[in-house]
Design a protein around this motif. Structure first.
Motif, PDB file in Angstrom:
ATOM      1  N   HIS A   1       0.833  -1.204   0.000  1.00 12.23           N
ATOM      2  CA  HIS A   1       0.000   0.000   0.000  1.00 12.23           C
ATOM      3  C   HIS A   1       0.864   1.249   0.000  1.00 12.23           C
ATOM      4  O   HIS A   1       1.927   1.299   0.625  1.00 12.23           O
ATOM      5  CB  HIS A   1      -0.992  -0.003   1.173  1.00 12.23           C
ATOM      6  CG  HIS A   1      -0.381  -0.059   2.547  1.00 12.23           C
ATOM      7  ND1 HIS A   1       0.066   1.056   3.215  1.00 12.23           N
ATOM      8  CD2 HIS A   1      -0.146  -1.104   3.385  1.00 12.23           C
ATOM      9  CE1 HIS A   1       0.535   0.710   4.403  1.00 12.23           C
ATOM     10  NE2 HIS A   1       0.427  -0.604   4.530  1.00 12.23           N
TER      11      HIS A   1
ATOM     12  N   ASP B   1       6.511   0.395   6.654  1.00 17.22           N
ATOM     13  CA  ASP B   1       5.061   0.181   6.451  1.00 17.22           C
ATOM     14  C   ASP B   1       4.500   1.232   5.505  1.00 17.22           C
ATOM     15  O   ASP B   1       4.080   2.272   5.951  1.00 17.22           O
ATOM     16  CB  ASP B   1       4.388   0.240   7.828  1.00 17.22           C
ATOM     17  CG  ASP B   1       2.896   0.003   7.750  1.00 17.22           C
ATOM     18  OD1 ASP B   1       2.406  -0.461   6.720  1.00 17.22           O
ATOM     19  OD2 ASP B   1       2.216   0.315   8.758  1.00 17.22           O
ATOM     20  N   MET B   2       4.465   1.053   4.164  1.00 16.58           N
ATOM     21  CA  MET B   2       4.896  -0.196   3.569  1.00 16.58           C
ATOM     22  C   MET B   2       5.644   0.093   2.287  1.00 16.58           C
ATOM     23  O   MET B   2       5.873  -0.762   1.455  1.00 16.58           O
ATOM     24  CB  MET B   2       3.631  -1.037   3.331  1.00 16.58           C
ATOM     25  CG  MET B   2       3.899  -2.459   2.921  1.00 16.58           C
ATOM     26  SD  MET B   2       2.399  -3.292   2.398  1.00 16.58           S
ATOM     27  CE  MET B   2       3.168  -4.836   1.941  1.00 16.58           C
TER      28      MET B   2
ATOM     29  N   GLU C   1      -5.112   1.495   2.590  1.00 21.45           N
ATOM     30  CA  GLU C   1      -5.013   0.370   3.521  1.00 21.45           C
ATOM     31  C   GLU C   1      -5.110   0.826   4.971  1.00 21.45           C
ATOM     32  O   GLU C   1      -5.710   0.162   5.801  1.00 21.45           O
ATOM     33  CB  GLU C   1      -3.688  -0.384   3.320  1.00 21.45           C
ATOM     34  CG  GLU C   1      -3.620  -1.729   4.027  1.00 21.45           C
ATOM     35  CD  GLU C   1      -3.104  -1.679   5.453  1.00 21.45           C
ATOM     36  OE1 GLU C   1      -3.229  -2.675   6.172  1.00 21.45           O
ATOM     37  OE2 GLU C   1      -2.575  -0.617   5.884  1.00 21.45           O
ATOM     38  N   GLU C   2      -4.504   1.996   5.238  1.00 21.85           N
ATOM     39  CA  GLU C   2      -4.415   2.436   6.641  1.00 21.85           C
ATOM     40  C   GLU C   2      -5.764   2.856   7.228  1.00 21.85           C
ATOM     41  O   GLU C   2      -5.875   3.047   8.430  1.00 21.85           O
ATOM     42  CB  GLU C   2      -3.389   3.576   6.788  1.00 21.85           C
ATOM     43  CG  GLU C   2      -1.944   3.150   6.481  1.00 21.85           C
ATOM     44  CD  GLU C   2      -1.343   2.191   7.512  1.00 21.85           C
ATOM     45  OE1 GLU C   2      -2.049   1.803   8.461  1.00 21.85           O
ATOM     46  OE2 GLU C   2      -0.167   1.820   7.356  1.00 21.85           O
TER      47      GLU C   2
ATOM     48  N   GLU D   1       2.408  -7.562   3.565  1.00 23.56           N
ATOM     49  CA  GLU D   1       3.111  -7.283   4.819  1.00 23.56           C
ATOM     50  C   GLU D   1       2.604  -8.229   5.905  1.00 23.56           C
ATOM     51  O   GLU D   1       1.605  -8.910   5.720  1.00 23.56           O
ATOM     52  CB  GLU D   1       2.858  -5.830   5.230  1.00 23.56           C
ATOM     53  CG  GLU D   1       1.379  -5.539   5.485  1.00 23.56           C
ATOM     54  CD  GLU D   1       1.095  -4.068   5.711  1.00 23.56           C
ATOM     55  OE1 GLU D   1       1.996  -3.341   6.128  1.00 23.56           O
ATOM     56  OE2 GLU D   1      -0.052  -3.643   5.462  1.00 23.56           O
TER      57      GLU D   1
HETATM   58 ZN    ZN Z   1       0.931  -1.489   6.343  1.00 23.26          ZN
END
Ligand code: ZN
Length: 446
Positions: A103, A136-137, A170-171, A197
């Motif tokens: 992501h 991340d990431m 994603e977050e 991840e």
């Molecule tokens: Zn992540």
């Protein structure tokens, strides 16, 4: 006879050991690493903080890197600024694709706490590249990217497509990212395997002094609850037994007075039987059992709350994380029975279904084999991770997902994720890229 023996030996060798070319023996890894370092530094300079999570410039940047190699890139714009990118190396189609997933969005960074380092500067300092997203990431994504580009440059012929996908969102749950791609473009992906991840290697986090690489095969499921205690308002000078703060405090004490019953978990059992007792820390504590964090307490009248008024309401929120296989309804009933009838319990985020990816697969063996070639003293184990990733959505669609950042992280580096000094060690870039590359060759090459 000699000649026949020679041929047999040669054939056997060929079967057992992937050819040197395919395994990257003739790749200029030094040059590849220096490109990857430069790419990551630039990638980190695009502020993709989510919210708002606009990844346009970061996506443009990745697209240019891929197109420079003659690789076609497809863009999917779920909403303005909410872009997902996809690039594909075609295989014969004998097997379903392997998807490299990362992501582009990152969590916010408080620059004032970064000790003189700009979280969006992509700075190189003390052998590390610093920045929000270094691990991340974006960092993981760049290692995947250079494994992918090396496959293209080496013209490795493939029995299945290898797809590089960069998503947004994603977050904050993945609605515009992975969820959007699964809802609208699944037939273009349809992977057998997803590399995402999740896991990592460490000499201290799993067992102190023992090199362990954990490959995540499942994740714990979030169950969020809001608790409410009702009472009667009154003057602070005259305490009474209808104070909702007292009720809530007593209920929370009962809730946390003893650990939650745990259930046998095959992944956990395998991990513990391979490793023995785990190091005591908050990571191993979280992967071993169902946990609950008390994340908020809210009460009082007025803002700031009046010190001399007993309120009529007190609330709390709980973040429970359930192990795969745990019955969410039964867990909820247990929570309610410990809290008692005076507390209203509302589910604000239900626990999703839990899927565990089997680890008896060609992809897992390829990853594990590549890791131990580069780290002969490593023990590779399947594991459960305490946090959520986009893999949970792919698992529900039947894809086998493995979460692995093929680098060694100290406790300090691992806790820098979402923290104030996120950074990635550059001296491990070559092994990181090679572990991905060799795994892909083994699981996808013809
Ligand atoms: Zn992540």
């Amino acid at each position: 006879m000699m000649r026949a023996l020679g041929l047999t030996t040669l054939c056997l060798l060929f079967l057992l050991v992937p050819p040197a070319t395919a395994m990257g023996k003739d790749v200029d890894w030094k040059a590849t690493v220096s490109e990857a370092v430069d790419t990551l530094q630039n990638y980190l300079r695009f502020d993709t903080t989510n919210p708002p999570g606009d990844v346009t410039e970061a996506a443009d940047f990745l697209q240019k890197v891929l197109e420079k190699e003659g690789i076609t890139v497809t863009r999917y714009e779920a909403a303005p600024g909410k872009i997902n990118l996809l690039a594909r190396l075609k295989g014969t189609g004998k097997a379903k694709p392997i998807l490299l997933l990362h992501h582009m969005d990152v969590v916010p960074a408080d620059a004032s706490r970064w000790d003189g380092v700009d979280p969006f500067g992509g700075e190189m300092k003390e052998g590390h590249i610093w920045g929000r997203g270094a691990i991340d990431m974006k960092g993981t994504g760049v290692l995947q990217l250079y494994a992918f580009l090396t496959l293209a440059r080496q013209k490795v012929s493939l029995d299945r497509d290898v797809i590089f996908m960069a998503v947004n969102d994603e977050e904050i749950g993945g609605t515009m990212g992975t969820r959007y791609m699964l809802d609208h473009h699944y037939n273009e992906l349809d992977p057998e395997y997803v590399l995402d991840e999740g896991g990592f290697g460490s000499r201290e986090i799993f067992v102190d002094g023992k090199l362990v690489f954990g490959i995540s095969v499942a994740e714990k499921r979030a169950l969020w609850l809001r608790l409410t205690a009702h009472g009667t308002a009154g003057h602070g000078s005259q305490p009474h037994d209808q104070n909702p703060n007292d009720t809530l405090m007593r209920a929370l004490n009962r809730l946390f007075s003893s650990p939650f019953p745990t259930i046998p978990n095959p992944v956990l059992n395998a991990l513990e039987s391979q490793l023995g007792p785990l190091a005591p820390n908050r990571f191993t504590n979280a992967i071993r059992q169902t946990t609950i964090s008390l994340t908020s307490l809210r009460s009082g009248v007025g803002d700031p709350p009046k010190a001399n008024v007993i309120p009529s309401l007190a609330t709390a929120t709980l973040d429970a994380r359930l192990l795969p296989g745990m019955d969410a309804e039964a867990f909820l009933a247990k929570v309610q029975s410990r809290l008692g009838d005076e507390i209203d319990v509302e589910v604000i985020h239900p626990a999703s279904q839990s899927i565990v990816t089997p680890h008896d697969t060609a992809m897992y063996r390829a990853l594990s084999g590549a890791i131990t070639r580069h780290h002969p003293d490593a023990t590779v184990v399947p594991m459960i991770i305490p946090y959520g990733t986009d893999s949970r959505m792919f698992r529900l669609r039947g894809a086998k997902c493995y979460g692995i950042l093929p680098l060694l992280l100290s406790t300090e580096l691992a806790t820098s994720i979402h923290g104030d000094a996120e950074r990635i060690p550059v001296d491990q870039f070559e092994t990181g890229i090679r572990i991905y590359y060799e795994s892909l060759v083994e699981a996808a090459a013809r």
